[in-house]
Write a protein that holds these residues in place. Structure first.
Motif, PDB file in Angstrom:
ATOM      1  N   VAL A  20      38.348 122.592 -28.497  1.00 60.48           N
ATOM      2  CA  VAL A  20      39.518 123.255 -29.054  1.00 60.48           C
ATOM      3  C   VAL A  20      39.516 124.733 -28.684  1.00 60.48           C
ATOM      4  CG1 VAL A  20      40.799 123.737 -31.178  1.00 60.48           C
ATOM      5  CG2 VAL A  20      39.381 121.673 -31.026  1.00 60.48           C
ATOM      6  N   ARG A  21      40.670 125.209 -28.215  1.00 57.04           N
ATOM      7  CA  ARG A  21      40.842 126.641 -28.006  1.00 57.04           C
ATOM      8  C   ARG A  21      41.814 127.163 -29.052  1.00 57.04           C
ATOM      9  NH1 ARG A  21      44.498 129.274 -23.315  1.00 57.04           N
ATOM     10  NH2 ARG A  21      44.370 131.428 -24.018  1.00 57.04           N
ATOM     11  N   TYR A  22      41.420 128.263 -29.704  1.00 56.69           N
ATOM     12  CA  TYR A  22      42.323 128.843 -30.703  1.00 56.69           C
ATOM     13  C   TYR A  22      42.371 130.349 -30.540  1.00 56.69           C
ATOM     14  CZ  TYR A  22      38.308 130.361 -33.540  1.00 56.69           C
ATOM     15  OH  TYR A  22      37.166 130.980 -33.992  1.00 56.69           O
ATOM     16  N   LYS A  24      42.917 134.188 -32.578  1.00 58.56           N
ATOM     17  CA  LYS A  24      42.737 134.934 -33.830  1.00 58.56           C
ATOM     18  C   LYS A  24      43.654 136.143 -33.713  1.00 58.56           C
ATOM     19  CE  LYS A  24      38.696 137.029 -34.680  1.00 58.56           C
ATOM     20  NZ  LYS A  24      37.368 137.424 -35.166  1.00 58.56           N
ATOM     21  N   ARG A  94      45.937 118.783 -32.315  1.00 62.76           N
ATOM     22  CA  ARG A  94      46.247 120.207 -32.166  1.00 62.76           C
ATOM     23  C   ARG A  94      47.361 120.623 -33.126  1.00 62.76           C
ATOM     24  NH1 ARG A  94      49.408 123.701 -31.191  1.00 62.76           N
ATOM     25  NH2 ARG A  94      51.076 122.188 -30.828  1.00 62.76           N
ATOM     26  N   ASP A  98      46.786 123.031 -36.352  1.00 61.26           N
ATOM     27  CA  ASP A  98      47.489 124.310 -36.321  1.00 61.26           C
ATOM     28  C   ASP A  98      48.309 124.485 -37.596  1.00 61.26           C
ATOM     29  OD1 ASP A  98      48.280 126.742 -35.033  1.00 61.26           O
ATOM     30  OD2 ASP A  98      50.242 125.817 -34.710  1.00 61.26           O
ATOM     31  N   LEU A 105      45.521 132.116 -37.327  1.00 62.20           N
ATOM     32  CA  LEU A 105      44.480 131.290 -36.718  1.00 62.20           C
ATOM     33  C   LEU A 105      45.248 130.143 -36.065  1.00 62.20           C
ATOM     34  CD1 LEU A 105      41.767 131.225 -39.551  1.00 62.20           C
ATOM     35  CD2 LEU A 105      41.765 132.615 -37.469  1.00 62.20           C
ATOM     36  N   ASP A 106      45.561 130.310 -34.783  1.00 63.57           N
ATOM     37  CA  ASP A 106      46.511 129.418 -34.122  1.00 63.57           C
ATOM     38  C   ASP A 106      45.802 128.537 -33.101  1.00 63.57           C
ATOM     39  OD1 ASP A 106      48.448 130.733 -35.622  1.00 63.57           O
ATOM     40  OD2 ASP A 106      48.789 132.228 -34.063  1.00 63.57           O
ATOM     41  N   VAL A 107      45.971 127.236 -33.250  1.00 64.66           N
ATOM     42  CA  VAL A 107      45.307 126.297 -32.358  1.00 64.66           C
ATOM     43  C   VAL A 107      46.157 126.149 -31.092  1.00 64.66           C
ATOM     44  CG1 VAL A 107      44.344 123.992 -32.107  1.00 64.66           C
ATOM     45  CG2 VAL A 107      44.347 125.114 -34.346  1.00 64.66           C
TER      46      VAL A 107
END
Lengths: 249, 667
Positions: A20-22, A24, A94, A98, A105-107
């Motif tokens: 997972v990439r998120y 900040k 995802r 999200d 804090l967005d996925v």
């Protein structure tokens, strides 16, 4: 009565691992790594992701975190991995995750993990530092002074005491520019992940030492990318590219 | 740099650079899950352009990590924000590093939701669980730019209204507040909101004093400025009289009778920052009639009002879905006393089996039935520690305080606990109870040793522990002990040291028994503030001016400062009074107590009789299962006990944590 062991069956095995990439962003740049971990565990429950758990009296969801940005810095490229007990659709996870995390804090992306360790792919980071009310020439002079050196050591206080380490060697590239309206100076840099990790504030400490560089206010720091360091271009590549290729998507 | 902003405008851009420079900045940024920021003018405007929104700041005057899980603030925040014409935002005490920066940059006390200036709101509501937060209120007022004294405030200043358990004697802070509301807040804040919007729509007749008069005349809002206190030459209070027509002699407390009609918080706040309670709480009943004589909470929250088993089930379900918490606390003053507690715990444990959701029952009494409950709640979980509160070390002192637990009960209970696999038992006691002798306290050591001995026999192993925690007893208003002499600092410390030596004396138990205690100093300051009158306000202000902050935190608390400031402040007064006069002095039956004009529903005659019964070591039973003992609450407040059983059960549900089919891969 002797020692108790947990009743019931062993926890369900993990059948799929997701990367997972998120991001900040905004006010949530002030959240710490531990703050994020608590928020994530709760969000996974709210989103009803079929998490895999460790065994024992105190089962923990199987999550591994990688190389989080320091408290106070924003990021567009934070990563973690989770393991699940049912095969899931990464894009649906995802969206659900999200939705369950607070805004900021967005996925951004979820992929099924391919072979190889994610941590090994995170070789370098690209950072952007925005200084409000600072002239570009001032920033350029400081950058030139630091790049002219082969080595520059700084000292930072760690939990176990102060440590002194080289900053210059980790800097792959460093350049100053101005914003379009001329109100701020911007530093862009690519920094190799070393031990201990060289953070943007270590680079600022070095700039202050070599060029008496003291900005009028602390900069807004954002990690724009982290991943494999492309040797020819000295740029940071996408660490999930390999997984996406295997995925065939 | 001063903030030139419009009322209600966000100060975030100005605050953000400061967040870079302080510890744990996350506590100041807001944005918690289920928090909200409403339009500053959500209440709209009247025909003449008057704005009609009722705006509340709700402050828990302690650090964010303590304040953010507070149920009271969370409930009122949601109740108010559900109203279309009201908005509520939260504020907490800022740590000294932030306080210094706010002063240096000319920025005010702010709300964490909209980062709005507290002075822009109509009402500054503070919830006091403990008196040791009074100095933090002064910091907040000072940072907000609101004058300390009610009499110095102007129409632009918000009304400063306090609530919470400490508000049952607001006299020490009477000069600093505009009003106090005692009892349950849910309906009270809506009543105040109605008065504010009506007053605004009418063109604000009489200014802030007009609004205060409207509030006072409801009979349920205490406005200290409308009461005059006269003193006797010896320093005792002669009388307290209302000075305005229509203002009642005694102000009554508020009581919410039907808890099922108030299922709050529906959307509990989930902070990003770590807090003192990392769980969701559902209040399963309010009030307690066990009648422990030291317990202010039990006395002032009567009668008992239960939430129904189905109401509890719905709140747990909705709350978990809204928060993702992994633990639910079933909250009350004595949770195992709910008439359907066995069905509740079994029903919830069944419902959430296999979902990694923990359930806990804080505040349980000492009896074997509670071990069954605890076992049910930890079916598959770890059994680490159970906590019991016998409160008194000897059978005799437990009769004095009306904590009806025999030594045999306790030993049976711990035997059951160790037998079921629990490894550690924590026991809470108090030191300094009325009539207490050294011998009463030393019996705590004998009890702890019997507990370990029993545990070793039952479990068949030596690896078990018992922790003894002792707190200093502080007499509180509206309890039968409101007349008693508090034990002094030296005597408290001497007794605790004797106990420590006794616990360490026997090598057979050495490491199996842990001992935790607090010295007597903070207790005396708490005692001064708990039973103080209006003259104590000058001490609080002097302490604050001398740098006093966060008195509930041992690293910030200074006994020396409190005693020095109190000595100086009392010396300026015409009476021969000092800290000892307020704390270690026993009061007589005829003395007018500073809080007599605040009506908790308890009959003062009954409290006195219960105090005499305490001295005679006579116990009083619980009115839920024995006849009424005439404490006065039900007839005076027009209330009654509201308890089950309802006979209903919790049905199985598809609950959060059981996995969502919508996420699964489709072939």
């Amino acid at each position: 009565m002797a020692k108790r062991t947990p009743d019931g069956p062993e926890p369900d095995p993990a059948v799929q691992k997701l990367r997972v990439r998120y991001a900040k962003r905004g006010r949530l740049r002030f959240s710490s790594t531990r703050d994020f971990q608590r928020a994530l565990e709760r969000a996974l429950r709210r989103a009803d992701v079929p998490m895999a758990f460790s065994a024992g009296f105190h089962p923990h969801p199987k999550i591994s975190y990688a190389n989080a940005a320091p408290t106070g810095t924003a990021s567009e490229a934070e990563y973690f991995e989770i393991s699940v007990t049912d095969r899931v659709d990464p894009e649906r996870v995802r969206a659900a995750l999200d939705e369950a995390l607070p805004r900021g804090l967005d996925v951004l992306e979820v992929v099924e993990a391919g072979t190889g360790a994610l941590a090994d792919r995170l070789e370098a980071s690209q950072w952007e530092l925005v200084f409000t009310g600072l002239s570009v020439s001032r920033a350029e002079a400081a950058v030139a002074a630091l790049l002219a050196q082969d080595r520059h050591e700084v000292t930072r206080l760690f939990k176990k005491g102060p440590r002194t380490f080289d900053v210059r060697g980790a800097i792959v590239s460093l350049a100053a520019s101005g914003s379009e309206d001329g109100s701020c100076a911007i530093l862009q840099m690519v920094v190799r992940h070393t031990t201990p990790a060289v953070r943007p504030d270590d680079v600022l400490t070095a700039l202050r030492a070599v060029a008496d560089f003291v900005p009028p206010a602390p900069p807004l720091v954002t990690r724009l990318a982290q991943g494999p360091l492309h040797p020819a271009t000295a740029r940071v590549a996408d660490p999930l590219a390999a997984d996406r290729d295997v995925d065939g998507s | 740099m001063s903030a030139a902003t419009l009322p209600g405008e966000s100060l975030y851009p100005l605050l953000e650079p400061l967040f870079e420079q302080v510890g744990k900045p996350i506590q100041y940024v807001g944005g918690e899950l289920n928090s909200q920021v409403k339009d500053w003018n959500c209440g709209g405007f009247g025909p003449d352009g008057d704005e009609l929104t009722a705006r509340w700041t709700l402050m828990y005057p302690d650090a964010y990590e303590v304040g953010v899980p507070n149920q009271g603030v969370m409930i009122l925040y949601e109740v108010l924000n559900e109203r279309a014409d009201a908005l509520a935002e939260r504020s907490y005490a800022v740590w000294p590093d932030m306080e210094d920066l706010l002063r240096a940059h000319g920025l005010p006390q702010f709300t964490v939701d909209g980062h709005r200036a507290v002075r822009d709101f109509d009402i500054f509501g503070l919830s006091f669980s403990t008196e040791l937060c009074y100095t933090n209120m002064l910091t907040a007022l000072d940072l907000a730019g609101i004058p300390f004294r009610s009499q110095d405030r102007v129409d632009d200043d918000p009304l400063v209204i306090v609530g919470g358990h400490a508000a049952f004697n607001p006299e020490p802070i009477a000069d600093f507040i505009d009003a106090a509301i005692v009892g349950d807040g849910e309906q009270a804040v809506l009543m105040v909101t109605d008065l504010v919007t009506t007053w605004k729509a009418a063109g604000r007749p009489g200014g802030r004093e007009g609004l205060l008069r409207d509030l006072a005349r409801t009979g349920g809002v205490y406005v200290p400025a409308f009461y005059q206190v006269d003193y006797l030459p010896d320093g005792r209070i002669k009388r307290v009289v209302p000075t305005e027509p229509g203002v009642p002699w005694r102000v009554s407390k508020h009581t919410v009778m039907d808890l099922d009609a108030w299922p709050y918080p529906k959307q509990p706040l989930v902070p990003l920052a770590e807090s003192v309670h990392e769980r969701m709480s559902v209040e399963i009943f309010r009030g307690c009639t066990r009648g422990c004589r030291f317990c202010q909470a039990g006395m002032i929250t009567r009668p008992v009002r239960e939430r129904s088993i189905t109401g509890i089930g719905e709140m747990v379900e909705r709350g978990l879905a809204a928060t993702g918490f992994e633990e639910v606390g079933l909250l009350s003053l004595s949770s195992a006393d709910h008439s359907e507690i066995a069905d509740i715990t079994k029903g919830l444990a069944d419902r959430y089996e296999g979902t990694q959701t923990g359930l806990s029952l804080p505040s349980t009494r000492v009896d074997a039935f509670n071990i069954d409950l605890a076992n049910e709640l930890t079916r598959n979980g770890r059994r680490s520690g159970l906590t019991f509160a016998p409160e008194g070390g000897s059978e005799r002192i437990r009769k004095v305080i009306n904590k009806m637990v025999t030594e045999e009960d306790l030993i049976k209970t711990v035997a059951a606990a160790y037998g079921a696999g629990w490894r550690q038992v924590k026991l809470y006691f108090m030191c300094g109870l009325p009539t207490e002798t050294d011998e009463d306290v030393l019996q705590i050591a004998d009890l702890a040793q019997r507990v370990i001995e029993t545990g070793r026999q039952v479990s068949g192993q030596r690896d078990i522990r018992c922790t003894v925690s002792v707190g200093g007893f502080v007499p509180k208003p509206h309890t039968p002990f409101q007349w008693c002499a508090q034990l002094g600092v030296e005597e408290t410390d001497a007794r605790l040291h004797q106990l420590r030596d006794a616990l360490r004396a026997d090598k057979r138990y050495g490491k199996a028994i842990g001992f935790r205690y607090h010295d007597g100093q903070p207790g005396i300051v708490e005692g001064l503030l708990s039973r103080g009158d209006r003259r104590v306000g000058r001490v609080i202000e002097a302490v604050w001016r001398d740098g006093g902050r966060f008195d509930g935190w041992s690293e910030h608390f200074s006994y020396e400062r409190w005693m020095r400031c109190a000595g100086e402040a009392f010396a300026e007064l015409p009476w021969d009074i000092d800290v000892a006069w307020y704390t270690t002095r026993e009061r007589g039956q005829a003395e007018v107590l500073p809080w007599d004009h605040l009506d908790s529903g308890l009959d003062k005659e009954w409290l006195w009789q219960d105090w005499q019964d305490a001295l005679d070591e006579t116990e009083v039973d619980d009115c839920r299962w024995t006849p009424c003992f005439d404490c006065g609450v039900c007839p005076q407040m027009g209330t009654d006990i509201e308890v089950g059983p309802t006979g209903q059960k919790l049905l199985p549900l598809t609950v959060v944590g059981s996995g969502q089919p919508a996420l699964l891969e489709r072939p």
